[in-house]
Scaffold this motif. Structure first.
Motif, PDB file in Angstrom:
ATOM      1  N   MET A   1       0.842  -1.186   0.000  1.00  0.00           N
ATOM      2  CA  MET A   1       0.000   0.000   0.000  1.00  0.00           C
ATOM      3  C   MET A   1       0.889   1.252   0.000  1.00  0.00           C
ATOM      4  N   THR A   2       0.571   2.212  -0.864  1.00  0.00           N
ATOM      5  CA  THR A   2       1.298   3.479  -0.859  1.00  0.00           C
ATOM      6  C   THR A   2       0.636   4.412   0.146  1.00  0.00           C
ATOM      7  N   ILE A   3       1.362   5.450   0.531  1.00  0.00           N
ATOM      8  CA  ILE A   3       0.805   6.398   1.497  1.00  0.00           C
ATOM      9  C   ILE A   3      -0.482   7.028   0.967  1.00  0.00           C
ATOM     10  N   GLN A   4      -0.591   7.221  -0.346  1.00  0.00           N
ATOM     11  CA  GLN A   4      -1.796   7.815  -0.935  1.00  0.00           C
ATOM     12  C   GLN A   4      -3.029   6.936  -0.751  1.00  0.00           C
ATOM     13  N   GLU A   5      -2.833   5.667  -0.436  1.00  0.00           N
ATOM     14  CA  GLU A   5      -3.951   4.748  -0.223  1.00  0.00           C
ATOM     15  C   GLU A   5      -4.351   4.674   1.253  1.00  0.00           C
ATOM     16  N   HIS A   6      -3.664   5.415   2.117  1.00  0.00           N
ATOM     17  CA  HIS A   6      -3.963   5.371   3.550  1.00  0.00           C
ATOM     18  C   HIS A   6      -5.378   5.892   3.800  1.00  0.00           C
ATOM     19  N   GLU A   7      -6.072   5.262   4.721  1.00  0.00           N
ATOM     20  CA  GLU A   7      -7.472   5.614   5.020  1.00  0.00           C
ATOM     21  C   GLU A   7      -7.668   7.058   5.474  1.00  0.00           C
ATOM     22  N   LEU A   8      -6.648   7.688   6.056  1.00  0.00           N
ATOM     23  CA  LEU A   8      -6.790   9.074   6.520  1.00  0.00           C
ATOM     24  C   LEU A   8      -7.034  10.066   5.377  1.00  0.00           C
ATOM     25  N   PHE A   9      -6.646   9.700   4.159  1.00  0.00           N
ATOM     26  CA  PHE A   9      -6.862  10.622   3.044  1.00  0.00           C
ATOM     27  C   PHE A   9      -8.333  10.770   2.695  1.00  0.00           C
ATOM     28  N   ALA A  10      -9.192   9.951   3.266  1.00  0.00           N
ATOM     29  CA  ALA A  10     -10.637  10.116   3.075  1.00  0.00           C
ATOM     30  C   ALA A  10     -11.149  11.346   3.819  1.00  0.00           C
ATOM     31  N   THR A  11     -10.459  11.737   4.900  1.00  0.00           N
ATOM     32  CA  THR A  11     -10.924  12.845   5.751  1.00  0.00           C
ATOM     33  C   THR A  11      -9.894  13.951   5.957  1.00  0.00           C
ATOM     34  N   HIS A  12      -8.649  13.722   5.586  1.00  0.00           N
ATOM     35  CA  HIS A  12      -7.553  14.664   5.850  1.00  0.00           C
ATOM     36  C   HIS A  12      -6.802  15.001   4.571  1.00  0.00           C
ATOM     37  N   GLN A  13      -6.058  16.112   4.616  1.00  0.00           N
ATOM     38  CA  GLN A  13      -5.232  16.528   3.490  1.00  0.00           C
ATOM     39  C   GLN A  13      -3.781  16.674   3.939  1.00  0.00           C
ATOM     40  N   TYR A  14      -2.896  16.379   3.007  1.00  0.00           N
ATOM     41  CA  TYR A  14      -1.456  16.375   3.243  1.00  0.00           C
ATOM     42  C   TYR A  14      -0.906  17.788   3.462  1.00  0.00           C
ATOM     43  N   LEU A  15       0.012  17.914   4.449  1.00  0.00           N
ATOM     44  CA  LEU A  15       0.715  19.182   4.667  1.00  0.00           C
ATOM     45  C   LEU A  15       2.202  19.066   4.363  1.00  0.00           C
ATOM     46  N   LEU A  16       2.878  18.121   5.014  1.00  0.00           N
ATOM     47  CA  LEU A  16       4.329  18.016   4.841  1.00  0.00           C
ATOM     48  C   LEU A  16       4.833  16.656   5.299  1.00  0.00           C
ATOM     49  N   THR A  17       6.089  16.372   4.940  1.00  0.00           N
ATOM     50  CA  THR A  17       6.751  15.135   5.363  1.00  0.00           C
ATOM     51  C   THR A  17       8.079  15.469   6.010  1.00  0.00           C
ATOM     52  N   VAL A  18       8.318  14.871   7.185  1.00  0.00           N
ATOM     53  CA  VAL A  18       9.633  14.918   7.810  1.00  0.00           C
ATOM     54  C   VAL A  18      10.394  13.734   7.220  1.00  0.00           C
ATOM     55  N   PRO A  19      11.473  13.998   6.469  1.00  0.00           N
ATOM     56  CA  PRO A  19      12.176  12.908   5.788  1.00  0.00           C
ATOM     57  C   PRO A  19      12.834  11.924   6.759  1.00  0.00           C
ATOM     58  N   ALA A  20      13.041  10.735   6.268  1.00  0.00           N
ATOM     59  CA  ALA A  20      13.723   9.698   7.044  1.00  0.00           C
ATOM     60  C   ALA A  20      15.097  10.191   7.482  1.00  0.00           C
ATOM     61  N   ASP A  21      15.492   9.753   8.646  1.00  0.00           N
ATOM     62  CA  ASP A  21      16.837   9.988   9.184  1.00  0.00           C
ATOM     63  C   ASP A  21      17.110  11.439   9.578  1.00  0.00           C
ATOM     64  N   HIS A  22      16.081  12.282   9.661  1.00  0.00           N
ATOM     65  CA  HIS A  22      16.276  13.658  10.131  1.00  0.00           C
ATOM     66  C   HIS A  22      16.230  13.763  11.647  1.00  0.00           C
ATOM     67  N   ALA A  23      15.940  12.653  12.298  1.00  0.00           N
ATOM     68  CA  ALA A  23      15.925  12.605  13.759  1.00  0.00           C
ATOM     69  C   ALA A  23      16.310  11.185  14.164  1.00  0.00           C
ATOM     70  N   PRO A  24      16.910  11.018  15.340  1.00  0.00           N
ATOM     71  CA  PRO A  24      17.295   9.666  15.770  1.00  0.00           C
ATOM     72  C   PRO A  24      16.108   8.707  15.839  1.00  0.00           C
ATOM     73  N   TRP A  25      14.935   9.206  16.138  1.00  0.00           N
ATOM     74  CA  TRP A  25      13.743   8.371  16.244  1.00  0.00           C
ATOM     75  C   TRP A  25      13.104   8.068  14.892  1.00  0.00           C
ATOM     76  N   ALA A  26      13.660   8.611  13.800  1.00  0.00           N
ATOM     77  CA  ALA A  26      13.105   8.420  12.455  1.00  0.00           C
ATOM     78  C   ALA A  26      14.083   7.700  11.534  1.00  0.00           C
ATOM     79  N   ARG A  27      14.882   6.800  12.091  1.00  0.00           N
ATOM     80  CA  ARG A  27      15.828   6.049  11.254  1.00  0.00           C
ATOM     81  C   ARG A  27      15.057   5.138  10.301  1.00  0.00           C
TER      82      ARG A  27
END
Length: 168
Positions: A1-27
């Motif tokens: 499943m791609t992120i565009q298929e996520h169920e939240l897109f039925a009710t929400h709209q995209y703002l931004l993405t924090v890229p991978a590896d920009h924080a220790p908790w996002a490896r």
């Protein structure tokens, strides 16, 4: 499943993405932030656990091809801190939040559930000058900040990111 298929897109709209590896908790994972369609700052879903803001933790992915999923009037661009630029950033990753009203009790509920601060999106960081001026037509949450929390797993990576509150 791609992120565009996520169920939240039925009710929400995209703002931004924090890229991978920009924080220790996002490896190895990205965090995409969404806002409920029709949101206005006068609504009542401004604090955890009933937030208009939502986050999806996902594998790194290419830019989507569905512009209707994005927040209206928000241009696609990469926002980075330029060397020597002392203006505030739109996304601030830190150990502790930089609060506007200095009311730490706003995070009491999300912290009581065992989550720790991860990052904030601060509208003081929207570009207003230069090439990126006009990236957004209006401030979405009252020229404030939204604070995001999570709990790292045994490997230090967060698998769920939760919006804690909006401070304005």
């Amino acid at each position: 499943m791609t992120i565009q298929e996520h169920e939240l897109f039925a009710t929400h709209q995209y703002l931004l993405t924090v890229p991978a590896d920009h924080a220790p908790w996002a490896r190895g994972v990205e965090v995409s932030v969404l806002l409920r369609r029709g949101f206005t700052i006068g609504d009542d879903d401004l604090e955890y656990p009933n937030m208009a803001m939502r986050a999806i933790v996902h594998e790194p992915s290419p830019r989507g091809d569905r512009p209707e999923f994005g927040w209206p009037e928000l241009r696609a661009t990469a926002l980075t801190v330029m060397p020597g630029d002392d203006s505030p950033g739109l996304v601030r990753i830190a150990d502790e939040p930089q609060l506007i009203q200095q009311e730490p009790e706003y995070s009491a509920a999300v912290r009581a559930d065992g989550h720790r601060f991860l990052f904030q999106i601060d509208e003081d960081g929207w570009p207003v000058d230069g090439d990126l001026a006009g990236t957004v037509d209006e401030y979405l949450w009252g020229y404030g900040s939204v604070y995001f929390y999570g709990t790292p797993g045994p490997d230090g990576v967060v698998r769920e990111v939760l919006a804690g509150f909006i401070d304005f």
